[in-house]
Design an enzyme around this catalytic site. Structure first.
Site, PDB file in Angstrom:
ATOM      1  N   SER A  82       0.826  -1.204   0.000  1.00 14.90           N
ATOM      2  CA  SER A  82       0.000   0.000   0.000  1.00 14.90           C
ATOM      3  C   SER A  82       0.867   1.264   0.000  1.00 14.90           C
ATOM      4  O   SER A  82       1.665   1.467  -0.904  1.00 14.90           O
ATOM      5  CB  SER A  82      -0.976  -0.049   1.179  1.00 14.90           C
ATOM      6  N   ASP A 204     -10.408  -4.464  -5.568  1.00 15.75           N
ATOM      7  CA  ASP A 204      -9.778  -3.702  -4.482  1.00 15.75           C
ATOM      8  C   ASP A 204     -10.342  -2.288  -4.500  1.00 15.75           C
ATOM      9  O   ASP A 204     -10.047  -1.505  -5.391  1.00 15.75           O
ATOM     10  CB  ASP A 204      -8.256  -3.672  -4.685  1.00 15.75           C
ATOM     11  N   HIS A 232      -7.669  -5.336  -0.147  1.00 20.01           N
ATOM     12  CA  HIS A 232      -6.448  -4.536  -0.262  1.00 20.01           C
ATOM     13  C   HIS A 232      -5.251  -5.164   0.444  1.00 20.01           C
ATOM     14  O   HIS A 232      -4.159  -4.618   0.377  1.00 20.01           O
ATOM     15  CB  HIS A 232      -6.721  -3.144   0.325  1.00 20.01           C
TER      16      HIS A 232
END
Length: 259
Positions: A82, A204, A232
Site C-alpha cells: 500500500s 480492491d 487490499h
C-alpha cells in the site's frame, strides 16, 4: 529470518506494524533472508514521529534509505504494501544502487481522481475520511477496516485491522493518513529504473485495477500481476497466492542463491 542469502525487506502499510507479515514472511523465509521493520509511530519503532519530517512520504523514504544502509546487505529486494509501495518507489528513485528489485503489493501513486486518472476517490471523499479520523479514530477504524480488508468470509481479518488502527497514537494516525491519502507520486514513476512487480487484487476498492495498469505503463521496467485475491491486503487474505507470485518474480535470484 530465513535460509536464503538474498535479502528481502518488508515494509508494512498504513496503521500496521511488522507483525502484519506473520502469514507471508515465513513463506518467503524458505528462500530468502527476510528483514522486518516498523515505520515511525508504529509497533516497536524507536525513532520518533516528526510531524514536519513525516508530513509527506519523502520523510518516510529517507527513513527507509537509512534502514537499508544500516542493514548493509548490498542491493536488496524491497516488498512494500500500500503506502509503503510509494515510499519504496521514492527511495529507489533516490538511491537505486540499494535495491535489486521492488515488489509493490496493491500500490497506488495517487488515491484522488484527477482528469482522466482514476485513483478511486474524489478530493472531497479524502477530506471527509481525514476529518472523520481526526474527530473519531475508533469510528473511522470501524468503518474503514472492513472496506480495506474485504473478504467478508474472513471477518477476523477486518477485526484485526480495526484493532491495529485503534492502537495508533492519534497524532501519528492523522499525520500518516494525510501524507498517505493526499500524496501524488505519479511524476516519480518514470525515474524508478529498478525492476518492479506490481501485485494487485482483482477487486480492491482502495487501489482499483486502472491504477495497476497506469503504473505498469509508466514505470520503465514493471510487470503487473492480478491476483485472484480480493481486498487490499492479500498478504493476509491470500498469503500462499501472494508468496507464489513473489517467488515466481524472483525465481532467478533464488537460482543465483544456489538453492
Amino acid at each position: 529470518m530465513g535460509r536464503g542469502r538474498v535479502p528481502v525487506l518488508l515494509a508494512h502499510g498504513y496503521g500496521c506494524d511488522q507483525s502484519i507479515w506473520r502469514l507471508l514472511a515465513p513463506r518467503l523465509a524458505e528462500d530468502f533472508s527476510v528483514f522486518l521493520f516498523d515505520h515511525v509511530g508504529a509497533g516497536g519503532a524507536a525513532a520518533p514521529f516528526d510531524p514536519q519530517r513525516h508530513a509527506t512520504l519523502h520523510g518516510y523514504a529517507e527513513d527507509l534509505l537509512a534502514i537499508c544502509r544500516a542493514l548493509d546487505q548490498g542491493p536488496l529486494v524491497f516488498i512494500g504494501h500500500s503506502v509503503s509501495a510509494s515510499i519504496g518507489l521514492l527511495a529507489a528513485a533516490r538511491a537505486p544502487a540499494l535495491f535489486s528489485r521492488l515488489v509493490l503489493i496493491t500500490p497506488s501513486p495517487r488515491y484522488i481522481d484527477e482528469g482522466d486518472y482514476v485513483g478511486g476517490f474524489s478530493a472531497e471523499d479524502i477530506e471527509a475520511l481525514l476529518a472523520l479520523l481526526q474527530a473519531d479514530q475508533q469510528g473511522w477504524a470501524a468503518a474503514m477496516a472492513p472496506t480495506i480488508m474485504g473478504n467478508p468470509d474472513q471477518p477476523e481479518l477486518a477485526a484485526e485491522l480495526e484493532q491495529r488502527f485503534c492502537r495508533l497514537d492519534p497524532t501519528v494516525a492523522v499525520g500518516f493518513a494525510r501524507a498517505t491519502f493526499t500524496a501524488d507520486n505519479r511524476a516519480d514513476l518514470p525515474w524508478v529504473r529498478t525492476r518492479t512487480l506490481l501485485l494487485q487484487c482483482q477487486d480492491d476498492p482502495i487501489a482499483p485495477p486502472a491504477v495497476g495498469a497506469y503504473m505498469r505503463d509508466r514505470l520503465p521496467d514493471a510487470a503487473l500481476v492480478t491476483l485472484a485475491a480480493t481486498g487490499h491486503c492479500p498478504h493476509l487474505s491470500a498469503p500462499a497466492e501472494t508468496a507464489a507470485a513473489i517467488r515466481h518474480f524472483l525465481r532467478d535470484l533464488i537460482g543465483s542463491d544456489g538453492r
